[in-house]
Design a protein around this motif. Structure first.
Motif, PDB file in Angstrom:
ATOM      1  N   THR A  72      -2.604   5.501  13.601  1.00 10.63           N
ATOM      2  CA  THR A  72      -1.671   6.900  13.420  1.00 10.63           C
ATOM      3  C   THR A  72      -0.056   6.861  14.565  1.00 10.63           C
ATOM      4  O   THR A  72      -0.138   5.758  14.916  1.00 10.63           O
ATOM      5  CB  THR A  72      -3.043   7.035  14.509  1.00 10.63           C
ATOM      6  N   GLU A 129      -0.932   8.635  16.962  1.00  7.16           N
ATOM      7  CA  GLU A 129      -1.067   8.798  18.737  1.00  7.16           C
ATOM      8  C   GLU A 129      -0.838   6.926  18.961  1.00  7.16           C
ATOM      9  O   GLU A 129      -0.014   7.035  20.383  1.00  7.16           O
ATOM     10  CB  GLU A 129      -2.161   9.324  19.172  1.00  7.16           C
ATOM     11  N   GLU A 130      -1.817   6.091  18.452  1.00  8.25           N
ATOM     12  CA  GLU A 130      -1.445   4.759  18.422  1.00  8.25           C
ATOM     13  C   GLU A 130       0.051   4.342  19.099  1.00  8.25           C
ATOM     14  O   GLU A 130       0.258   4.036  20.405  1.00  8.25           O
ATOM     15  CB  GLU A 130      -1.925   4.161  17.619  1.00  8.25           C
ATOM     16  N   ARG A 188       2.323  14.447  19.877  1.00  7.96           N
ATOM     17  CA  ARG A 188       1.621  12.749  19.953  1.00  7.96           C
ATOM     18  C   ARG A 188       1.055  12.503  20.943  1.00  7.96           C
ATOM     19  O   ARG A 188      -0.065  12.104  21.448  1.00  7.96           O
ATOM     20  CB  ARG A 188       2.433  12.142  18.857  1.00  7.96           C
ATOM     21  N   ARG A 236      -1.828  14.282  22.073  1.00 11.50           N
ATOM     22  CA  ARG A 236      -3.158  13.711  21.774  1.00 11.50           C
ATOM     23  C   ARG A 236      -3.949  12.344  21.675  1.00 11.50           C
ATOM     24  O   ARG A 236      -4.707  11.869  22.162  1.00 11.50           O
ATOM     25  CB  ARG A 236      -3.049  13.550  20.350  1.00 11.50           C
ATOM     26  N   ALA A 237      -2.916  11.796  21.992  1.00 10.68           N
ATOM     27  CA  ALA A 237      -2.858  10.437  22.987  1.00 10.68           C
ATOM     28  C   ALA A 237      -2.825  10.765  23.990  1.00 10.68           C
ATOM     29  O   ALA A 237      -5.011   9.575  24.338  1.00 10.68           O
ATOM     30  CB  ALA A 237      -2.010   9.118  23.011  1.00 10.68           C
ATOM     31  N   ASP A 281      -5.118  12.780  25.102  1.00 15.94           N
ATOM     32  CA  ASP A 281      -6.728  13.170  24.659  1.00 15.94           C
ATOM     33  C   ASP A 281      -7.874  12.309  24.395  1.00 15.94           C
ATOM     34  O   ASP A 281      -8.918  12.578  24.680  1.00 15.94           O
ATOM     35  CB  ASP A 281      -6.948  14.727  23.468  1.00 15.94           C
ATOM     36  N   GLN A 282      -6.778  11.077  23.732  1.00 15.63           N
ATOM     37  CA  GLN A 282      -7.771  10.216  23.195  1.00 15.63           C
ATOM     38  C   GLN A 282      -8.126   8.943  24.094  1.00 15.63           C
ATOM     39  O   GLN A 282      -8.284   7.943  23.867  1.00 15.63           O
ATOM     40  CB  GLN A 282      -7.689  10.039  22.034  1.00 15.63           C
ATOM     41  N   LEU A 302      -5.774   7.063  24.535  1.00 16.96           N
ATOM     42  CA  LEU A 302      -4.778   6.442  24.844  1.00 16.96           C
ATOM     43  C   LEU A 302      -3.812   5.810  25.880  1.00 16.96           C
ATOM     44  O   LEU A 302      -3.106   4.691  25.700  1.00 16.96           O
ATOM     45  CB  LEU A 302      -4.191   5.654  23.330  1.00 16.96           C
TER      46      LEU A 302
END
Length: 969
Positions: free
Chosen positions: A256, A258-259, A285, A288-289, A291-292, A294
């Motif tokens: 992804t 985001e990763e 991106r 979202r990273a 939020d996740q 990461l």
């Protein structure tokens, strides 16, 4: 400072405290937005928008008219640090001046390129300085010092080095992995970056598109482990354009975006160059990273801090204190003079049997060839304000009445299947929009126009100049100088002043009717005139073929026109006639920097293009007093045996022609030196993707063949003697002095070069290695003493056993001369150091990548985060008749102690390992069971009986990835 003024505006505070304050005032949303190349303004704090990136490789590029200096490889050929520093100063001064009237001009300049010119077929050869890390770092340091300025706090511009790391191929550049063993990494590729960064004038680096040892450079662990340990400054890491998306889209390294974005940021990327001016995708991106989970806010802050550190150093927050804020010097007489001086100093006299200089009062000169009346730009050039071609320079210096010219192109008419001919509308058919104030056609505005009339057909047609650049690629030019080009609507128009652009729309290929495969056109004269079955004309930019329609000539996917070439004049014939009537002939050959070797395209051969070779032969046959002037971005292999003189210069910028004429006339004695080896043939070259300069014996450091011209080579109109070599060791340095005497009658520069060679090394060391150089001006009959102080670290090598640089004790030969092969003085010094001992394999595990020799192996990523493993190179078949992947690793001098009983390997994949001593029979075989994935390592143990010191051979069979090897008693 008033009570309302925030601390980040207080110029009395240290930058670090001001950055802390500003960071605390920025919201998370504002900080994230700053991480795209085009960071928006923060109006509530009065902070302007900021963008990273302004191309400035040899002048301000892409922003309109500016002073254009010689290509970077030409600046490298000067071997003159101080000159290059002055060029950097001029470029940064013009950057500031241009920014004062156009805020699109950035002060974070992406220059210089310090990738080493390891392989001369690399398409971007023109962008680097040298194949040698010492010379490269010296020239790069000089340029960055000029770009930075000399104020202790504020910088004129903030230079970013390109391209981190081990990047020398355009072929598959976004997916290819450079296999770089530790010695090559530390002694070669990292070194040019390191020495330049340690000099203190570098603001950051740009990672390259490629992977190194299986891992993309944009997540390189060497950014935190190496780069950021070389300086206390906050270095800014700017991604290359589109590279963040490549991590997923082409490299498939992450699942992804985001990763990928998070991994890049954590690895050290601070500014994301992606999706042009549209920052929304990168911002989304990053959010979202976060939020996740990461990324953390501290990760964001670390990157923003490094960006702000550069902005503060550039004086953005202290406009009244910024010493460079009022710099308005632009296209000054000093800059024009410097451009000429740089072009003169870049010229390399490769051979001279007495033909040069041209001192005869009545000498009639013929100047011929495709580049004789050209002043070529490259992708990273600015727009020319002034222009000087070889022909113009000769007219200026010798007078137009003494100079004859023949370009040497073929003149053709192109006949259609209907019996008509392609016809170019007259220039006065252009619209008023493309005309200047005096009604003259402005060629700079023509490329890509759709309001010009397209080519048509008629009964007589237009005679076109057909220019063959080799490799089957050609350009076509109308009589008034306009090149045929294809615009977005697909129509063919005479609408470009030169080939250019990211996708060159002015190049074509001739293909035989009935075949859609490209071929080398014009390899013989007969190929021009063959009317049998005719030809198809393929447009390289679109991949489509020329077609004749009712609306005009265009390129289309269907119904290609069958064409015949009628030659009205052969280039060789005009060259021969012109050469025969002259006293001296100058054949100006070389490349167009946008064709057959450039960013996105590597060269395929060192050979001079066939058409240009024929022109040279025609001139030489007509007149033995023929000199070859190679004007190119890279080396060629052409036999100089029958030529009395050969010169080379990189494309020399705005003053190229004037500089060349002054050198030819003897006004200036040439003193440029080759910054890279010129090989005699393609057979001398390694594979383009073979980055093991040690194992493959690459560059002058290791090459054992006979070059066409060696590294550092260059002749003079004067003669020099070297003497009085004195060398002694003082504490942690070696002091060397020599004397250089001008024994000729011409004042001239000489480039003294100091090399070293380890006399009794324990591992493979360079044949000779540049330690220092000095370009000096010496008057006839006078001498100058040169002194060099060399740190002992200059004699170190990378010890793979202990993972450190180490000075090996013993004798070292010092070699002084005029090139790497023209050695005039020799001396030997004894150095103390740490003695070499056998590998203590019972105490230290073997990292698989720390081999001494290898066959058929490549280094890959042990994990996505860090570490190396070794695997058979893809497609490397065994020599036992099987077709499984195989490789062999050799570790010299392994000490197995009084008794070794077992071997343990950390490995993934599937296959087997075979261990032997001293190249003898296999004494241990380890079968590797299939693991779930390449990063899922398992441990395999086997009996292994060995004592004392032996060379260890490990054979890899099948797609295994070996990370570590350990032994126990």
């Amino acid at each position: 400072m008033t009570a309302q003024t925030p601390p980040f505006r207080d110029s009395q505070l240290p930058f670090a405290k001001r950055i802390d304050d500003l960071l605390s005032r920025l919201t998370l949303e504002e900080r994230v937005a700053m991480l795209h190349q085009f960071g928006p303004a923060v109006e509530r704090l009065g902070i302007a928008a900021f963008r990273t990136g302004q191309e400035a490789l040899h002048g301000v590029a892409w922003m309109g008219p500016a002073t254009v200096f010689p290509q970077a490889v030409g600046l490298g050929a000067t071997w003159n640090d101080e000159l290059v520093r002055r060029v950097g100063e001029a470029v940064s001064t013009e950057t500031r001046a241009m920014r004062s009237r156009d805020d699109r001009v950035g002060l974070n300049v992406w220059a210089p390129t310090v990738n080493l010119l390891r392989h001369p077929l690399w398409g971007r050869n023109e962008e680097g300085y040298s194949e040698d890390p010492k010379l490269t770092s010296a020239i790069a340091t000089a340029y960055t010092r000029g770009l930075r300025g000399d104020h202790p706090a504020y910088w004129r511009t903030a230079p970013v080095l390109k391209h981190w790391l081990a990047h020398n191929n355009e072929t598959d550049r976004a997916t290819a992995s450079s296999s770089v063993r530790p010695r090559v990494l530390h002694e070669y590729d990292l070194r040019a970056f390191r020495e330049t960064v340690e000099a203190g004038s570098v603001a950051g680096v740009m990672p390259a598109y490629n992977l190194v040892n299986g891992r993309p450079n944009h997540v390189s662990p060497y950014l935190p482990e190496q780069l950021r340990t070389w300086t206390d400054q906050d270095l800014l890491v700017c991604s290359d354009a589109g590279a963040p998306s490549n991590l997923v889209d082409s490299e498939h390294y992450f699942d992804t975006h985001e990763e990928a974005t998070a991994a890049s940021l954590i690895a050290g990327v601070d500014s994301f160059t992606d999706h042009g001016t549209d920052s929304s995708q990168i911002v989304e991106r990053l959010q979202r990273a976060l939020d996740q989970g990461l990324l953390t806010e501290s990760d964001i802050d670390a990157a923003v801090r490094r960006q702000l550190a550069v902005r503060f150093r550039l004086g953005e927050f202290d406009p009244r204190l910024d010493p460079y804020a009022g710099a308005l010097d632009f296209d000054t007489p000093a800059h024009r003079s410097l451009a000429r001086e740089a072009a003169e100093q870049a010229i390399v006299l490769l051979k001279n049997d007495g033909l040069l200089p041209l001192t005869g009062q009545d000498t009639r000169i013929a100047v011929v060839g495709l580049l004789a009346d050209e002043c070529k730009l490259d992708w990273y050039s600015g727009t020319l304000i002034h222009r000087s071609t070889p022909l113009e320079g000769l007219y200026e210096r010798f007078g137009a009445d003494r100079v004859d010219f023949a370009e040497g192109v073929d003149r053709v008419r192109i006949k259609t299947s209907a019996g008509t001919y392609l016809s170019v509308p007259r220039a006065d058919d252009a619209t008023d929009e493309v005309r200047g104030a005096e009604g003259a056609l402005d060629p700079a505005l023509l490329a890509g126009r759709t309001d010009l009339p397209p080519l048509t057909t008629d009964s007589t047609g237009t005679e076109l100049a057909l220019i063959d650049w080799g490799g089957g690629v050609l350009t076509l030019r109308a009589p008034d100088g306009r090149y045929l080009s294809v615009a977005d609507d697909g129509f063919v128009r005479a609408s470009a002043d030169q080939p250019g652009g990211w996708v060159v729309q002015e190049t074509f290929r001739l293909e035989p009717h009935g075949s859609h495969e490209s071929h080398e056109s014009h390899e013989s004269h007969e190929s021009h005139g063959s009317h049998e079955n005719g030809h198809l004309l393929k447009h390289v930019g679109t991949g489509r073929y020329v077609s004749v329609t009712a609306d005009g000539v265009k390129v289309a996917a269907q119904n290609p026109e069958i064409l015949e070439l009628e030659i009205t004049e052969r280039g060789e014939d005009t060259v021969a006639r012109t050469a025969a009537a002259a006293d001296v002939v100058l054949v100006v050959a070389g490349n167009d920097p946008h064709i057959n070797g450039r960013e996105t395209e590597d060269r395929t051969t060192l050979a001079l293009p066939a058409h240009q070779q024929r022109l040279l032969e025609a001139a030489r046959a007509a007149n033995p007093r023929t000199a070859l002037v190679i004007t190119s971005s890279y080396p060629y292999a052409t036999d100089p045996a029958d030529l009395p003189a050969v010169l080379w210069t990189a494309h020399g910028g705005q003053a190229a022609g004037t500089a060349l004429a002054r050198v030819l006339a003897g006004d200036v004695s040439p003193a440029g030196r080759l910054p890279q080896t010129w090989y005699a043939s393609d057979a001398d070259l390694p594979d383009l993707l073979d980055y093991d300069v040690v194992g493959s014996r690459q560059t002058y450091l290791y090459f054992e063949g006979t070059p066409l011209f060696p590294f550092g080579h260059g002749l003079s109109y004067a003669s020099f003697e070297y003497g009085n070599l004195v060398a002694h060791v003082v504490e942690n340095s070696v002091h060397v002095t020599i004397t250089v005497t001008n024994t000729g009658s011409t004042p001239a520069d000489e480039v003294a070069q100091l090399y070293s060679r380890a006399v009794t090394p324990s591992v493979s060391r360079p044949r000779r290695e540049l330690l220092a150089h000095r370009r000096v001006h010496v008057l006839p009959g006078t001498s100058t003493e040169l002194s060099f102080e060399l740190p002992l670290s200059a004699f170190e090598f990378w010890d793979v056993v202990h993972g450190i640089r180490r000075l090996e004790p013993g004798p070292y030969e010092l070699l002084v001369g005029a090139s790497s092969e023209d050695i005039r003085l020799r001396g030997t010094i004894e150095l103390d150091g740490t003695p070499t001992t056998p590998r203590p394999v019972l105490e230290l595990d073997l990292n698989a990548a720390d081999f001494d020799e290898q066959r058929g192996a490549e280094i890959v990523d042990r994990t996505k985060l860090s570490g190396d493993a070794v695997t058979p190179a893809h497609g490397n078949d065994g020599n036992d008749g099987t077709h499984g992947n195989t490789a062999e690793l050799v570790y010299r001098g392994c000490d197995f102690g009084p008794a070794t009983g077992t071997v343990t390997v950390e490995v993934s994949g599937e296959g087997s390992l075979e261990l032997a001593l001293d190249g003898g029979p296999v004494i241990a075989r380890l079968d590797v069971p299939a693991t779930p994935g390449p990063y899922d390592y398992t441990t395999v143990v086997a009996e292994f009986g060995a004592t004392e010191v032996h060379d260890l051979y490990i054979g890899l069979r099948g797609p295994v990835r070996l990370a570590h090897v350990g032994f126990s008693g």
